[in-house]
Design a protein around this motif. Structure first.
Motif, PDB file in Angstrom:
ATOM      1  N   ASP A  44     -28.836 -26.701 -12.492  1.00  0.00           N
ATOM      2  CA  ASP A  44     -28.522 -26.163 -13.552  1.00  0.00           C
ATOM      3  C   ASP A  44     -26.903 -26.223 -13.715  1.00  0.00           C
ATOM      4  N   ALA A  45     -26.444 -25.658 -12.616  1.00  0.00           N
ATOM      5  CA  ALA A  45     -24.963 -25.316 -12.286  1.00  0.00           C
ATOM      6  C   ALA A  45     -24.248 -26.571 -12.391  1.00  0.00           C
ATOM      7  N   GLY A  46     -24.799 -27.757 -11.857  1.00  0.00           N
ATOM      8  CA  GLY A  46     -24.158 -29.097 -11.665  1.00  0.00           C
ATOM      9  C   GLY A  46     -23.994 -29.649 -13.174  1.00  0.00           C
ATOM     10  N   VAL A  47     -25.094 -29.473 -13.645  1.00  0.00           N
ATOM     11  CA  VAL A  47     -25.300 -30.031 -15.080  1.00  0.00           C
ATOM     12  C   VAL A  47     -24.253 -29.142 -15.985  1.00  0.00           C
ATOM     13  N   GLY A  65     -10.720 -35.560 -10.440  1.00  0.00           N
ATOM     14  CA  GLY A  65     -10.432 -36.216 -11.667  1.00  0.00           C
ATOM     15  C   GLY A  65     -11.063 -37.816 -11.496  1.00  0.00           C
ATOM     16  N   ALA A  66     -12.266 -38.043 -10.737  1.00  0.00           N
ATOM     17  CA  ALA A  66     -13.075 -39.052 -10.662  1.00  0.00           C
ATOM     18  C   ALA A  66     -13.537 -39.609 -11.975  1.00  0.00           C
ATOM     19  N   ARG A  67     -13.639 -41.047 -11.737  1.00  0.00           N
ATOM     20  CA  ARG A  67     -14.226 -41.519 -13.293  1.00  0.00           C
ATOM     21  C   ARG A  67     -15.638 -40.968 -13.236  1.00  0.00           C
ATOM     22  N   SER A  68     -16.518 -40.967 -12.334  1.00  0.00           N
ATOM     23  CA  SER A  68     -17.849 -40.914 -12.434  1.00  0.00           C
ATOM     24  C   SER A  68     -18.725 -40.169 -11.107  1.00  0.00           C
ATOM     25  N   VAL A  69     -19.530 -39.355 -11.406  1.00  0.00           N
ATOM     26  CA  VAL A  69     -20.367 -39.215 -10.119  1.00  0.00           C
ATOM     27  C   VAL A  69     -21.835 -39.450 -10.455  1.00  0.00           C
ATOM     28  N   ASP A  86     -14.496 -34.261 -17.724  1.00  0.00           N
ATOM     29  CA  ASP A  86     -14.458 -35.533 -18.314  1.00  0.00           C
ATOM     30  C   ASP A  86     -15.160 -36.621 -17.395  1.00  0.00           C
ATOM     31  N   VAL A  87     -15.698 -36.118 -16.193  1.00  0.00           N
ATOM     32  CA  VAL A  87     -16.380 -37.225 -15.311  1.00  0.00           C
ATOM     33  C   VAL A  87     -17.831 -37.384 -16.159  1.00  0.00           C
ATOM     34  N   VAL A  88     -18.051 -38.928 -15.974  1.00  0.00           N
ATOM     35  CA  VAL A  88     -19.304 -39.294 -16.470  1.00  0.00           C
ATOM     36  C   VAL A  88     -20.450 -39.284 -15.465  1.00  0.00           C
ATOM     37  N   GLY A  89     -21.465 -38.728 -15.750  1.00  0.00           N
ATOM     38  CA  GLY A  89     -22.492 -38.673 -15.005  1.00  0.00           C
ATOM     39  C   GLY A  89     -23.299 -40.146 -14.817  1.00  0.00           C
ATOM     40  N   VAL A  90     -23.297 -40.868 -14.037  1.00  0.00           N
ATOM     41  CA  VAL A  90     -24.203 -42.258 -13.936  1.00  0.00           C
ATOM     42  C   VAL A  90     -25.571 -42.066 -13.333  1.00  0.00           C
ATOM     43  N   LEU A  91     -26.367 -42.384 -14.023  1.00  0.00           N
ATOM     44  CA  LEU A  91     -27.883 -42.064 -13.797  1.00  0.00           C
ATOM     45  C   LEU A  91     -28.423 -43.445 -13.320  1.00  0.00           C
ATOM     46  N   LEU A  92     -29.386 -43.330 -12.485  1.00  0.00           N
ATOM     47  CA  LEU A  92     -29.953 -44.515 -11.802  1.00  0.00           C
ATOM     48  C   LEU A  92     -31.452 -44.337 -11.822  1.00  0.00           C
ATOM     49  N   PRO A  93     -32.343 -44.298 -12.806  1.00  0.00           N
ATOM     50  CA  PRO A  93     -33.617 -44.154 -12.709  1.00  0.00           C
ATOM     51  C   PRO A  93     -34.274 -45.225 -11.990  1.00  0.00           C
ATOM     52  N   ILE A 131     -20.263 -33.035  -7.301  1.00  0.00           N
ATOM     53  CA  ILE A 131     -19.783 -32.716  -8.772  1.00  0.00           C
ATOM     54  C   ILE A 131     -18.532 -31.882  -8.608  1.00  0.00           C
ATOM     55  N   PRO A 132     -18.457 -30.915  -7.850  1.00  0.00           N
ATOM     56  CA  PRO A 132     -17.209 -30.157  -7.762  1.00  0.00           C
ATOM     57  C   PRO A 132     -15.891 -30.902  -7.248  1.00  0.00           C
ATOM     58  N   LEU A 133     -16.291 -31.777  -6.401  1.00  0.00           N
ATOM     59  CA  LEU A 133     -15.261 -32.629  -5.873  1.00  0.00           C
ATOM     60  C   LEU A 133     -14.937 -33.620  -6.832  1.00  0.00           C
ATOM     61  N   ALA A 134     -15.999 -34.482  -7.795  1.00  0.00           N
ATOM     62  CA  ALA A 134     -15.308 -35.248  -8.636  1.00  0.00           C
ATOM     63  C   ALA A 134     -14.694 -34.701  -9.640  1.00  0.00           C
TER      64      ALA A 134
END
Lengths: 409, 409
Positions: free
Chosen positions: A273-276, A261-265, A283-290, A254-257
């Motif tokens: 919690d810190a990552g959240v 300025g990555a589009r997503s992580v 502005d990085v989108v979190g892409v979830l893969l349940p 997350i810090p690297l993204a």
């Protein structure tokens, strides 16, 4: 592809549901704003939507119009799968069976199974069979209502197979992402030596074929320093940036993204919690893969916490032979509601407009509105929320892509 | 229904997989004995299987034979869904959405939503619409490869609707189970008063229509004393016995099932070690419903522990509008392997021969063997284990039921 100016009227829809108009997803934008129109129509002209409304407001239409009877159906935007691995040979059904008996994904990966077993099978396929596989997988996606998809390379990891994977994705209509840093293939001594090769020998041509670059930042794959090196080189070559991060461990994705300025992580099963908070402040989108978490019987990503914190989120299948052998975004929506505790409205936005944003395509798709592409998924259901509610159901009755009816069950 | 003596040859199958011959599942019988034949054929005559083998052993066949090309397909026995609620009106998509936002199933049930909201909608349907619903649901089951299914009443809870539900199940080809003790409808003061009514007014006719009886033994529904009263009366009327037990709490279902010689006790999400041991020491089948646990985001039942202890187990969808809106046994097999850590072989036996045993039908179905019913599910897959591996995939390519091709995609 619809003929220039050809018209398709989808009429008498029980419901039409679309993420509401507004800015593309950014920090603080609600994900749950879905507009629902009962007894609706959509008029498509050529590849685009011309008009959307209630049947009582349908204007008289002169001239040739193809009509599609929408009675008993609900329309949602054509689904967008923004994280997908379609280019591979073989399968991993033996590994699936072993894991059912207790082996972990990381153990199987470390023992030379896992990703590298698929790399061997993919290299052995040949170009023609690889293209055929990707085309077949694209057909599966379409049957599940997905009209736009990203396709990653990453099971070649040599020059020829990586580039052929990207061509196969492009030829099958996908948005190619060069996942050059998926794993370290056995012919290289270590990750650094492999990156020397990949960045000098593959990147120049990959940058011409692909839209984005992606890296598997994880224990046993690439560390944060290596990921930064790879992504910075890809960015300098003009590619948008994606990261596989926090799947098994929090390793700095997350810090690297955010920094790059990555589009997503993508993944985030291990995000705390810190990552959240960091993702929500970016502005990085979190892409979830349940589906991947389900397939591997791993903890689910913190979807509710991310949404509550105001982080922009998308949902995707993660389709691949090892950790998520599924092409069904409706299943992913069911998992989002039951496992991540997102609402059906949040799930819909996450597989349409937000996923399109990750692919830099939100300007022309992801919603049902005049001027956007005429990509519609028609559900055999009395309520559009059956998209998530009807678990593994045959919920997709028809698909319109670019103004043409391409699936009808 | 196949014409008397009509012949269907399913040829050139990539694989055929069937639970091995042996006694019906009893204590100590391995669940994992699956026989696999590569390059196989099945010859059906009338409604039954005449011959099974490898293509190289296919004898010359004189006279008329319809052929079905099995290239690229794998055959497994027609799937058997032994726990299913197909007879209801309305839906529970609002409740699904509320639960995604955090309401629990028990809370929604207690607040007058839940089962009783479906009871209101089912009573309001009328006989014709109820029959149409059940027939539609049977079509969904068939499309997912299910050729034999149990259908419970239990959303009527008045005389007329309960009996009509059983007729609708029978008319749609299912095995009817009277779930007269599903919940206490509002016109009765309490569970005992309702049972007075149900046993005197409904049971006599229900016993003529149904094969089995079932009770929801759970906090807020029926306690062990009430369940015993209901089941003993049903047994005396000639019905086989089933129990919903240990879904949310351990409330004595397993000891009662063992004591009464029930065919099965179903759910078991809350079953602890003592329950596992008691079930393994008995002939009662544990019916596991992982799609319901997924749908409600509840703990999974202890499938691995039951199998390791030698308990006979079956798997079923639990299809119903509130807690498991799915008709897909392939999905259930995927969940069995990923969430319950059963092998694909154990899962296959659990949705075929063992499920048939629960329905007292293992004498003529649940395996692919000469003399048994010609019920085959043909998978679009290079390996039969894709049944579980291909998560939410369009894995069912064709279905043969009673010797006739009834689904072809």
């Amino acid at each position: 592809m619809a003929r220039l100016g050809a018209r398709l009227l989808v009429r008498d829809l029980t419901q039409l549901a679309t993420p509401a108009a507004g800015p593309v997803p950014r920090r603080g934008v609600a994900l749950a704003a879905v507009e629902v129109i009962d007894d609706a129509f959509v008029l498509c002209v050529g590849e685009h939507i011309e008009l959307v409304g209630r049947m009582r407001d349908l204007p008289a239409i002169d001239g040739d119009v193809e009509e599609l009877d929408g009675r008993g159906l609900c329309a949602v935007p054509g689904l967008v799968d923004c994280h997908m691995h379609p280019a591979w040979g073989g399968d991993r059904v033996d590994e699936f069976s072993l894991r059912a008996a207790g082996g972990s994904y990381e153990e199987l990966h470390a023992s030379g199974g896992g990703i590298l077993s698929t790399v061997r099978a993919t290299r052995a396929l040949g170009a023609e069979a690889l293209h055929a596989r990707v085309a077949r997988h694209a057909g599966w996606l379409l049957a599940h209502g997905t009209t736009t998809w990203e396709g990653k390379s990453g099971y070649g990891l040599d020059r020829e197979t990586e580039l052929e994977s990207l061509r196969a994705v492009r030829d099958a209509g996908g948005s190619p992402t060069w996942l050059g840093a998926h794993s370290v293939p056995p012919e290289h001594d270590d990750a650094d030596a492999y990156l020397d090769f990949a960045l000098s020998e593959v990147l120049p041509e990959a940058a011409r074929l692909a839209v984005a670059a992606d890296v598997f930042l994880e224990r046993g794959a690439f560390d944060a320093t290596q990921a930064r090196r790879y992504l910075e080189a890809c960015r300098d070559a003009g590619l948008a940036l994606r990261l596989h991060g926090d799947q098994f461990t929090e390793s700095g994705a997350i810090p690297l993204a955010v920094d790059l300025g990555a589009r997503s992580v993508d993944h985030l099963e291990a995000t705390g919690d810190a990552g959240v908070r960091a993702l929500a402040a970016s502005d990085v989108v979190g892409v979830l893969l349940p589906a991947s978490a389900l397939f591997l019987d791993r903890p689910m990503p913190p979807g509710r916490a991310l949404a509550d914190a105001g982080a922009p989120i998308a949902l995707a299948t993660d389709f691949n032979p090892g950790s998520a052998f599924t092409t069904s975004l409706p299943l992913v929506c069911s998992l989002a509601c039951t496992q991540l505790h997102l609402s059906p409205e949040e799930a819909l936005s996450a597989v349409t407009v937000n996923a399109a944003h990750v692919l830099e395509l939100a300007g022309d798709r992801g919603r049902i509105a005049p001027g956007l592409r005429a990509d519609l998924t028609l559900l055999d259901a009395p309520d559009w929320r059956y998209l998530a509610y009807h678990l593994a159901g045959d919920v997709v009755a028809a698909v319109v892509r670019g103004g043409s009816l391409v699936v009808r069950r």
